[in-house]
Motif scaffolding. Structure first.
Motif, mmCIF file in Angstrom:
data_model
loop_
_atom_site.group_PDB
_atom_site.id
_atom_site.type_symbol
_atom_site.label_atom_id
_atom_site.label_comp_id
_atom_site.label_asym_id
_atom_site.label_seq_id
_atom_site.Cartn_x
_atom_site.Cartn_y
_atom_site.Cartn_z
ATOM 1 N N ASP A 18 0.812 -1.217 0.000
ATOM 2 C CA ASP A 18 0.000 0.000 0.000
ATOM 3 C C ASP A 18 0.848 1.271 0.000
ATOM 4 O OD1 ASP A 18 -2.770 1.242 0.347
ATOM 5 O OD2 ASP A 18 -1.665 2.095 2.056
ATOM 6 N N SER A 26 1.188 6.323 5.165
ATOM 7 C CA SER A 26 0.309 6.889 6.184
ATOM 8 C C SER A 26 0.388 5.958 7.387
ATOM 9 C CB SER A 26 -1.133 6.952 5.671
ATOM 10 O OG SER A 26 -2.037 7.107 6.750
ATOM 11 N N LYS A 29 -2.979 4.308 8.340
ATOM 12 C CA LYS A 29 -3.410 3.303 7.368
ATOM 13 C C LYS A 29 -2.521 2.065 7.460
ATOM 14 C CE LYS A 29 -4.848 2.913 2.577
ATOM 15 N NZ LYS A 29 -4.853 3.548 1.255
ATOM 16 N N GLN A 32 -3.529 0.018 10.385
ATOM 17 C CA GLN A 32 -4.791 -0.684 10.137
ATOM 18 C C GLN A 32 -4.575 -1.894 9.232
ATOM 19 O OE1 GLN A 32 -7.100 2.583 8.622
ATOM 20 N NE2 GLN A 32 -7.897 3.109 10.630
#
Length: 109
Positions: A18, A26, A29, A32
């Protein structure tokens, strides 16, 4: 103990994919996707211990830029901008380093 003892290797791989592009990282993020945001405080402290490369009890800016490489050797280095943003977000007392409590608070935000 290694990170894959706490986090799923497939979740780590997805989190790293990602943020492959420079300036795409991030922390929230990443936490998560990697599954860190679902871990207990004690598990996060163990993750922090693994990420604290010099075992000083803190993650300093020099260590933080290699954050992704602690999850996978071939991962990219965080850019200066990403490193400073991450540090500012998790350094709650402004001392230029992140303690385990800073990571815990940041992950659960």
């Amino acid at each position: 103990m290694s990170l894959t003892d706490i986090l799923s290797p497939s979740d780590i791989a997805a989190a790293l994919r990602d943020c492959q592009a420079p300036d795409s990282f991030s922390p929230k993020k990443f936490f998560q996707i990697s599954g860190m945001s679902k871990k207990s405080s004690s598990q996060l402290k163990e993750i922090f211990r693994i990420l604290d490369n010099d075992q000083s009890g803190f993650i300093e800016e020099d260590e933080l830029k290699y954050f992704l490489q602690r999850f996978e050797c071939g991962a990219r280095v965080l850019t200066a901008s990403e490193t400073k943003t991450f540090l500012a977000a998790a350094d709650h007392d402004g001392d230029g380093k992140i303690g385990a409590e800073g990571i815990n608070l940041f992950v659960y935000r």
